[in-house]
Design a protein around this motif. Structure first.
Motif, PDB file in Angstrom:
ATOM      1  N   PHE A  22       0.848  -1.192   0.000  1.00  0.00           N
ATOM      2  CA  PHE A  22       0.000   0.000   0.000  1.00  0.00           C
ATOM      3  C   PHE A  22       0.880   1.237   0.000  1.00  0.00           C
ATOM      4  N   SER A  23       0.284   2.322  -0.468  1.00  0.00           N
ATOM      5  CA  SER A  23       1.014   3.590  -0.583  1.00  0.00           C
ATOM      6  C   SER A  23       0.386   4.640   0.312  1.00  0.00           C
ATOM      7  N   ALA A  24       1.205   5.532   0.829  1.00  0.00           N
ATOM      8  CA  ALA A  24       0.716   6.610   1.682  1.00  0.00           C
ATOM      9  C   ALA A  24      -0.334   7.409   0.912  1.00  0.00           C
ATOM     10  N   SER A  25      -1.496   7.557   1.520  1.00  0.00           N
ATOM     11  CA  SER A  25      -2.625   8.206   0.848  1.00  0.00           C
ATOM     12  C   SER A  25      -3.693   8.501   1.890  1.00  0.00           C
ATOM     13  N   ALA A  26      -4.882   8.858   1.415  1.00  0.00           N
ATOM     14  CA  ALA A  26      -5.994   9.084   2.342  1.00  0.00           C
ATOM     15  C   ALA A  26      -6.411   7.791   3.026  1.00  0.00           C
ATOM     16  N   ASP A  27      -6.022   6.641   2.423  1.00  0.00           N
ATOM     17  CA  ASP A  27      -6.412   5.342   2.972  1.00  0.00           C
ATOM     18  C   ASP A  27      -5.355   4.720   3.875  1.00  0.00           C
ATOM     19  N   PHE A  28      -4.088   5.097   3.658  1.00  0.00           N
ATOM     20  CA  PHE A  28      -2.993   4.506   4.428  1.00  0.00           C
ATOM     21  C   PHE A  28      -2.007   5.593   4.841  1.00  0.00           C
ATOM     22  N   ALA A  29      -1.583   5.517   6.096  1.00  0.00           N
ATOM     23  CA  ALA A  29      -0.723   6.565   6.642  1.00  0.00           C
ATOM     24  C   ALA A  29       0.719   6.460   6.154  1.00  0.00           C
ATOM     25  N   THR A  30       1.124   5.282   5.688  1.00  0.00           N
ATOM     26  CA  THR A  30       2.514   5.075   5.279  1.00  0.00           C
ATOM     27  C   THR A  30       2.574   4.225   4.006  1.00  0.00           C
ATOM     28  N   ASP A  31       3.776   4.097   3.476  1.00  0.00           N
ATOM     29  CA  ASP A  31       4.030   3.172   2.368  1.00  0.00           C
ATOM     30  C   ASP A  31       4.392   1.804   2.931  1.00  0.00           C
ATOM     31  N   LYS A  32       4.059   0.758   2.179  1.00  0.00           N
ATOM     32  CA  LYS A  32       4.495  -0.591   2.551  1.00  0.00           C
ATOM     33  C   LYS A  32       4.641  -1.426   1.288  1.00  0.00           C
ATOM     34  N   SER A  56      -6.085   6.375  13.068  1.00  0.00           N
ATOM     35  CA  SER A  56      -4.637   6.313  12.856  1.00  0.00           C
ATOM     36  C   SER A  56      -4.246   6.467  11.393  1.00  0.00           C
ATOM     37  N   GLY A  57      -5.223   6.715  10.535  1.00  0.00           N
ATOM     38  CA  GLY A  57      -4.923   6.935   9.121  1.00  0.00           C
ATOM     39  C   GLY A  57      -4.898   5.688   8.265  1.00  0.00           C
ATOM     40  N   PHE A  58      -5.476   4.593   8.784  1.00  0.00           N
ATOM     41  CA  PHE A  58      -5.492   3.335   8.042  1.00  0.00           C
ATOM     42  C   PHE A  58      -6.924   2.896   7.721  1.00  0.00           C
ATOM     43  N   SER A  59      -7.711   3.829   7.194  1.00  0.00           N
ATOM     44  CA  SER A  59      -9.101   3.490   6.861  1.00  0.00           C
ATOM     45  C   SER A  59      -9.161   2.435   5.763  1.00  0.00           C
ATOM     46  N   GLY A  60      -8.111   2.347   4.923  1.00  0.00           N
ATOM     47  CA  GLY A  60      -8.080   1.334   3.868  1.00  0.00           C
ATOM     48  C   GLY A  60      -8.166  -0.074   4.419  1.00  0.00           C
ATOM     49  N   CYS A  61      -7.610  -0.277   5.596  1.00  0.00           N
ATOM     50  CA  CYS A  61      -7.658  -1.608   6.220  1.00  0.00           C
ATOM     51  C   CYS A  61      -9.085  -1.971   6.646  1.00  0.00           C
TER      52      CYS A  61
END
Length: 268
Positions: A22-32, A56-61
């Motif tokens: 995943f990439s840092a975005s509105a859905d994820f707080a960091t890159d992975k 915590s910024g991980f709404s994508g999860c």
């Protein structure tokens, strides 16, 4: 009885938290990167911030669903041996997981298709595809890694399309005359729109205003509903809607949903 198409995170080796990028975005707080464990993954394969993912910024999860592929790969494909105990299995386990996830998603749609009475004329074809998809999902890791899942999806899609046409015919001419498959409806103003029986397969409805829209008997397979406003919308009888789609959207107490789906906790 436990639903094999419903995620059981307690029986999974945190595969979605490791295998997927995943990439840092509105859905994820960091890159992975793919194959790298998320920094929030604990040693027991649980998420350390599960109760506060959105904050915590991980709404994508919170909108992801493996449709039971996690426990299938962990406990059946790899026999309950996790990638930390056997690091030599890690790369293959992470490669196989997305394949099984796609197969389980197809099983979810095929299982629903068998419950749709207007499509009973194609139920025999649906059962054949269901049995074949179950067989493929049960293959060993070597065969799964080599599987042409795209080709199988195409075969399944043919019977799902026929199912959709039969179900949507019940909505009358309004539904049959409009095919919005893959349509770019990002931010579209569809407040109160009559979308009964319309095919919205794979449509981009990101941030669309669907307040009070009539989506009865609409086909929503693969539609991107991120931040779409479904407040007061009627999705009664809408087909191939999944819980992750609803989790990604906005709604309220007046939103009418298919009976097998749950109202997301974050809806107003």
């Amino acid at each position: 009885m436990e639903n094999p198409l419903q995620a059981d995170c307690g029986s999974c080796f945190g595969l979605c938290c490791v295998a997927l990028p995943f990439s840092a975005s509105a859905d994820f707080a960091t890159d992975k990167d793919a194959g790298k464990p998320c920094s929030n993954l604990r040693t027991d394969f649980r998420c350390g911030i599960h109760t506060r993912l959105r904050q915590s910024g991980f709404s994508g999860c919170t909108v992801y669903d493996c449709f039971g592929a996690g426990q299938q790969v962990s406990q059946i494909t790899f026999g309950g041996t996790d990638w930390r105990q056997a690091p030599e299995t890690a790369a293959q386990m992470f490669a196989v997981f997305p394949v099984v996830r796609q197969l389980h998603e197809l099983l979810r749609y095929l299982t629903e298709a068998l419950t749709l009475r207007p499509a009973r004329s194609v139920h025999a074809d649906i059962r054949r595809q269901l049995a074949e998809t179950e067989r493929l999902a049960g293959l060993g890791p070597d065969d799964l890694e080599k599987l042409d899942v795209a080709a199988h999806r195409q075969q399944v899609n043919e019977v799902l399309l026929r199912t959709s046409e039969l179900v949507r015919a019940g909505a009358g001419a309004a539904g049959r005359k409009k095919d919005r498959r893959g349509a770019d409806l990002m931010g579209a103003r569809l407040k109160g729109a009559d979308l009964r029986g319309v095919s919205l397969r794979g449509a981009y409805l990101i941030a669309a205003d669907l307040t009070g829209a009539d989506l009865r008997l609409a086909d929503l397979i693969g539609a991107d509903l991120r931040d779409a406003n479904l407040s007061g919308a009627d999705l009664t009888g809408a087909i191939f809607v999944t819980q992750p789609q609803l989790n990604a959207a906005k709604g309220d107490a007046a939103t009418r949903l298919p009976k097998e789906l749950n109202r997301p906790a974050h809806w107003s």
